[in-house]
Design a protein around this motif. Sequence first.
Motif, PDB file in Angstrom:
ATOM      1  N   ARG A 185      58.617  25.157  28.606  1.00 29.32           N
ATOM      2  CA  ARG A 185      57.653  24.093  28.886  1.00 29.32           C
ATOM      3  C   ARG A 185      56.395  24.669  29.537  1.00 29.32           C
ATOM      4  NH1 ARG A 185      57.826  18.629  29.471  1.00 29.32           N
ATOM      5  NH2 ARG A 185      59.175  18.844  27.637  1.00 29.32           N
ATOM      6  N   ALA A 186      56.555  25.636  30.433  1.00 32.53           N
ATOM      7  CA  ALA A 186      55.384  26.289  31.036  1.00 32.53           C
ATOM      8  C   ALA A 186      54.559  27.010  29.973  1.00 32.53           C
ATOM      9  CB  ALA A 186      55.833  27.263  32.124  1.00 32.53           C
ATOM     10  N   LYS A 187      55.229  27.627  29.000  1.00 33.88           N
ATOM     11  CA  LYS A 187      54.508  28.287  27.900  1.00 33.88           C
ATOM     12  C   LYS A 187      53.714  27.261  27.101  1.00 33.88           C
ATOM     13  CE  LYS A 187      56.271  32.672  27.770  1.00 33.88           C
ATOM     14  NZ  LYS A 187      55.492  33.926  27.689  1.00 33.88           N
ATOM     15  N   GLU A 188      54.364  26.139  26.778  1.00 36.34           N
ATOM     16  CA  GLU A 188      53.710  25.127  25.952  1.00 36.34           C
ATOM     17  C   GLU A 188      52.512  24.507  26.653  1.00 36.34           C
ATOM     18  OE1 GLU A 188      56.850  22.433  25.191  1.00 36.34           O
ATOM     19  OE2 GLU A 188      57.917  23.758  23.796  1.00 36.34           O
ATOM     20  N   GLU A 189      52.534  24.468  27.968  1.00 33.36           N
ATOM     21  CA  GLU A 189      51.471  23.803  28.715  1.00 33.36           C
ATOM     22  C   GLU A 189      50.395  24.763  29.201  1.00 33.36           C
ATOM     23  OE1 GLU A 189      53.266  21.483  31.765  1.00 33.36           O
ATOM     24  OE2 GLU A 189      54.325  20.160  30.362  1.00 33.36           O
ATOM     25  N   GLY A 190      50.289  25.924  28.547  1.00 30.69           N
ATOM     26  CA  GLY A 190      49.153  26.791  28.819  1.00 30.69           C
ATOM     27  C   GLY A 190      49.456  28.147  29.398  1.00 30.69           C
ATOM     28  N   ARG A 191      50.727  28.462  29.707  1.00 32.72           N
ATOM     29  CA  ARG A 191      51.131  29.768  30.225  1.00 32.72           C
ATOM     30  C   ARG A 191      50.578  30.024  31.637  1.00 32.72           C
ATOM     31  NH1 ARG A 191      52.834  33.033  25.647  1.00 32.72           N
ATOM     32  NH2 ARG A 191      52.440  31.887  23.728  1.00 32.72           N
ATOM     33  N   ASN A 192      50.945  31.160  32.204  1.00 26.28           N
ATOM     34  CA  ASN A 192      50.540  31.565  33.552  1.00 26.28           C
ATOM     35  C   ASN A 192      50.794  30.441  34.555  1.00 26.28           C
ATOM     36  OD1 ASN A 192      49.575  33.279  35.526  1.00 26.28           O
ATOM     37  ND2 ASN A 192      47.441  32.685  35.236  1.00 26.28           N
ATOM     38  N   ALA A 193      51.988  29.855  34.446  1.00 28.68           N
ATOM     39  CA  ALA A 193      52.350  28.754  35.335  1.00 28.68           C
ATOM     40  C   ALA A 193      53.868  28.707  35.439  1.00 28.68           C
ATOM     41  CB  ALA A 193      51.805  27.432  34.802  1.00 28.68           C
ATOM     42  N   TYR A 194      54.355  27.843  36.326  1.00 23.91           N
ATOM     43  CA  TYR A 194      55.798  27.649  36.435  1.00 23.91           C
ATOM     44  C   TYR A 194      56.086  26.154  36.392  1.00 23.91           C
ATOM     45  CZ  TYR A 194      55.163  26.398  41.381  1.00 23.91           C
ATOM     46  OH  TYR A 194      54.791  25.792  42.548  1.00 23.91           O
ATOM     47  N   ARG A 195      57.269  25.847  35.912  1.00 24.40           N
ATOM     48  CA  ARG A 195      57.697  24.453  35.843  1.00 24.40           C
ATOM     49  C   ARG A 195      59.138  24.349  36.345  1.00 24.40           C
ATOM     50  NH1 ARG A 195      53.187  24.032  35.528  1.00 24.40           N
ATOM     51  NH2 ARG A 195      51.848  23.004  33.980  1.00 24.40           N
ATOM     52  N   PHE A 196      59.418  23.264  37.062  1.00 20.81           N
ATOM     53  CA  PHE A 196      60.785  22.963  37.452  1.00 20.81           C
ATOM     54  C   PHE A 196      61.474  22.221  36.310  1.00 20.81           C
ATOM     55  CE2 PHE A 196      59.006  23.659  41.660  1.00 20.81           C
ATOM     56  CZ  PHE A 196      60.042  24.308  42.308  1.00 20.81           C
ATOM     57  N   PHE A 197      62.751  22.421  36.191  1.00 22.35           N
ATOM     58  CA  PHE A 197      63.514  21.764  35.127  1.00 22.35           C
ATOM     59  C   PHE A 197      63.706  20.283  35.450  1.00 22.35           C
ATOM     60  CE2 PHE A 197      67.637  20.262  33.570  1.00 22.35           C
ATOM     61  CZ  PHE A 197      67.478  20.469  32.210  1.00 22.35           C
ATOM     62  N   ASP A 198      63.645  19.425  34.390  1.00 25.57           N
ATOM     63  CA  ASP A 198      64.057  18.037  34.523  1.00 25.57           C
ATOM     64  C   ASP A 198      64.849  17.643  33.287  1.00 25.57           C
ATOM     65  OD1 ASP A 198      62.314  16.990  32.435  1.00 25.57           O
ATOM     66  OD2 ASP A 198      60.670  17.272  33.849  1.00 25.57           O
ATOM     67  N   GLU A 199      65.500  16.500  33.321  1.00 23.70           N
ATOM     68  CA  GLU A 199      66.430  16.104  32.264  1.00 23.70           C
ATOM     69  C   GLU A 199      65.729  15.861  30.938  1.00 23.70           C
ATOM     70  OE1 GLU A 199      69.973  15.952  30.718  1.00 23.70           O
ATOM     71  OE2 GLU A 199      69.567  16.372  32.828  1.00 23.70           O
ATOM     72  N   ASN A 200      64.461  15.443  30.977  1.00 20.45           N
ATOM     73  CA  ASN A 200      63.726  15.236  29.724  1.00 20.45           C
ATOM     74  C   ASN A 200      63.593  16.541  28.946  1.00 20.45           C
ATOM     75  OD1 ASN A 200      63.343  12.501  30.126  1.00 20.45           O
ATOM     76  ND2 ASN A 200      61.438  12.810  31.300  1.00 20.45           N
ATOM     77  N   MET A 201      63.371  17.630  29.672  1.00 16.85           N
ATOM     78  CA  MET A 201      63.309  18.933  29.009  1.00 16.85           C
ATOM     79  C   MET A 201      64.628  19.247  28.316  1.00 16.85           C
ATOM     80  SD  MET A 201      61.457  21.375  31.805  1.00 16.85           S
ATOM     81  CE  MET A 201      59.910  20.927  32.589  1.00 16.85           C
ATOM     82  N   ASN A 202      65.723  18.894  28.966  1.00 17.22           N
ATOM     83  CA  ASN A 202      67.031  19.185  28.392  1.00 17.22           C
ATOM     84  C   ASN A 202      67.240  18.411  27.093  1.00 17.22           C
ATOM     85  OD1 ASN A 202      69.667  20.395  28.482  1.00 17.22           O
ATOM     86  ND2 ASN A 202      70.459  18.375  29.002  1.00 17.22           N
ATOM     87  N   ARG A 203      66.831  17.139  27.091  1.00 20.21           N
ATOM     88  CA  ARG A 203      66.976  16.350  25.877  1.00 20.21           C
ATOM     89  C   ARG A 203      66.135  16.933  24.744  1.00 20.21           C
ATOM     90  NH1 ARG A 203      67.211  11.910  29.534  1.00 20.21           N
ATOM     91  NH2 ARG A 203      64.937  11.673  29.424  1.00 20.21           N
ATOM     92  N   GLU A 204      64.897  17.320  25.065  1.00 15.41           N
ATOM     93  CA  GLU A 204      64.036  17.904  24.041  1.00 15.41           C
ATOM     94  C   GLU A 204      64.612  19.224  23.535  1.00 15.41           C
ATOM     95  OE1 GLU A 204      60.235  18.280  25.796  1.00 15.41           O
ATOM     96  OE2 GLU A 204      59.929  16.118  26.039  1.00 15.41           O
ATOM     97  N   SER A 205      65.141  20.031  24.467  1.00 13.48           N
ATOM     98  CA  SER A 205      65.721  21.317  24.067  1.00 13.48           C
ATOM     99  C   SER A 205      66.931  21.109  23.168  1.00 13.48           C
ATOM    100  CB  SER A 205      66.121  22.108  25.316  1.00 13.48           C
ATOM    101  OG  SER A 205      66.764  23.309  24.963  1.00 13.48           O
ATOM    102  N   MET A 206      67.781  20.158  23.513  1.00 12.17           N
ATOM    103  CA  MET A 206      68.956  19.882  22.689  1.00 12.17           C
ATOM    104  C   MET A 206      68.546  19.379  21.310  1.00 12.17           C
ATOM    105  SD  MET A 206      71.566  20.846  24.288  1.00 12.17           S
ATOM    106  CE  MET A 206      72.761  20.147  23.165  1.00 12.17           C
ATOM    107  N   GLU A 207      67.491  18.567  21.283  1.00  7.00           N
ATOM    108  CA  GLU A 207      67.020  18.066  19.990  1.00  7.00           C
ATOM    109  C   GLU A 207      66.495  19.218  19.132  1.00  7.00           C
ATOM    110  OE1 GLU A 207      63.828  14.872  18.093  1.00  7.00           O
ATOM    111  OE2 GLU A 207      63.924  15.166  20.260  1.00  7.00           O
ATOM    112  N   ARG A 208      65.738  20.130  19.752  1.00  9.96           N
ATOM    113  CA  ARG A 208      65.240  21.281  18.993  1.00  9.96           C
ATOM    114  C   ARG A 208      66.399  22.128  18.484  1.00  9.96           C
ATOM    115  NH1 ARG A 208      61.381  21.819  23.174  1.00  9.96           N
ATOM    116  NH2 ARG A 208      62.547  23.582  24.031  1.00  9.96           N
TER     117      ARG A 208
END
Length: 710
Positions: free
Chosen positions: A425-448
């Motif tokens: 998610r940090a890569k997708e949002e422009g790189r050189n950053a960090y993101r904390f995990f949330d459940e929405n990311m998990n759903r998107e990852s599972m879908e991918r």
Amino acid sequence: MLVSVLLAVWLWPIGQMLQHIEALFPVALHTVTEFAAIVVALLLFSVAWFARSEGQPGNVVLIGCGFLAVGLIDLGHTLSYKGMPVFVTPADPEKAIHFWLAARYMAALTLVLAAMRERPPIQSAFVRHLMLAGALGVTGLVFWINLFHPEVWPRTFVSGQGLTGFKIVAEYGLIVLSGMAAWFYYERMAAVRSSTAHSYAALCAACLITILSELCFTLYANVNGVFSLLGHLYKIIAYAYIFRAIFVTSVRDPYRRLRVEVQERREAERRVEFLAYHDILTQLPNRALARDRLLQAIADARRHQTLVALVFIDLDNFKTINDSLGHARGDALLQAVAGKLTANVREADTVSRQGGDEFLLILKDLPDIEAAGVIVGKLLEALSEPMDVDGVCLSTSASAGVAVWPSDGHDFDSLLRSADTAMYRAKEEGRNAYRFFDENMNRESMERLTLRQGLRTALEAQQFALHYQPQIDLMSGRVVGVEALLRWVHPEWGVVPPNRFVPVAEESGLIVPIGNWVIQEACRQAVAWDRAGLPPLAMAVNLSALQFKRGDLESVLADALNQAGLPAERLELELTESSLVDEPQLVRARLLSLHEMGVKLAVDDFGTGYSSLSYLKRFPVDRLKIDRSFVSELVSDPDDEAIVRAIIQLAASLGLKTVAEGVENESTRIRLQQLGCDEAQGYLFGRPMPADAMPAWLADWMARGDVSAP
């Protein structure tokens, strides 16, 4: 030193005084020196015979057996010495000399034979025992002659006169043999450097000392005199040198090699153990050790009611650095990054390399989530600073995902998945950053993940299909072509929208085999329509950036056109602007190659990307497709109209045709026609349809009175 002692006794006045002392070497002292020599000879045999190893040279066994005979014959000499009790026959000087000469020649011949050539290790027990039997046989023969047939020997000593000429000549013969052996050992000492060879230097020294010993026995006139004493002492010293050579070869060197091998094995085991839990390049803990460290950190966090964060760090654009500067400098950059990470975390934390440009951080004993953000932010800031790598100043950045125990996972694997998802998610949002995990990311990852797994079987299961949308000439109303649009009909999910599965296909690389199938199917369908009596239509196919960059695109196109029998000029490849801006020289070469094949080229979604005029000038492009975002509100939005007008005029000035996408109403069609747009497609003319619906639609379209036949 030994030569100096001999010269002093022989030539100096004090030495000459000693020569006149007749009782300087009594029987008792003679017995002691001889038994000392016998003990050394038997020890020499014991070491050579019993301390065998796979690499022990055959010369060692030869010397050991030879000196077993020498020691036994020396025993006969000792028992035959004047003043000793009767040994079978009475003791006298001549009997002792016979044993002496036999022992000395046995020793000299043994050393000469051992020095003449290097003998390989004796593997056969039979050969070893044959050599031992030979030595014992020679010993028995000497004892039999000296005890029962002494007349065989010439006179060697005459009482009152001293040594005979034969004795002196025999001693000089021993000197010659010893000199030969010394020369051979000297040559071998200079030429051979074998870890299994016995010490040639010690054997050479023994031969030289034996020469001194024999010289002493050519000078004495009294068996109890100083030269006899000196000769016996030199003999013991020579034996000691031989023993040292055999001991070094048979005992010390093997044990030394064994000690080295044991040490090397221990070091290898330590190295293997280290490599099992560490990365070779950076020396950081690897995944296995990171897993163990995380489990320990979780156990500590349970006891102390704290948090643990697992941070997944991936360098941005590392592949570009690796490809442009070489793998060696890329490895050096990874080592520098590892050093920065280690230097900017707490001592209790763990920095691990997973492989490639991926790193893991285990941050333990955190009071709250914000503390992890502070540490990760500091790390990313440090990584963005320029680094001197092998004399080259490099700048890089990193993207990080943070998963926190226990909210984001309860074990290593679940936390790693969460951190990995957050990092993407940090890569997708422009790189050189960090993101904390949330459940929405998990759903998107599972879908991918689910889509990716489904795509792998979609081709084999024939779940893909092509729908075709007509393209209309705005001036004449003729149908000039169709655009092939990919559809995925899943047996459980139904129709999967392209905007859901195409990005996943591109990310996984599956877009290439899918795109190859699209080209083959589109060419086949175009020819099938020809055979069904439909007018010849141009077939437009979207080409992904990844597929365009593949080296086998020309061969895929050639095979598809040849198998279907479709003329190349009726196939049009639509490329996005983003696929044309990277590596312009390679892109130009690829486009020229496709143009030479006769394939038409179009720029899709023109105006939404880079819209560079330079590539329109340099690249052999045939058409520009105006994106639907500018067409949908063309009539109501003056800005959209200005953009569309500019694109049409630009294309006309460059000799390119324009195609408007997303035409859904008549007013838009009329305005595009007024602006000079060449062609259009959209719901106004026809929705994307299966191949078998195209003949009916085309007949209906041609039946309209205001439309010219194609």
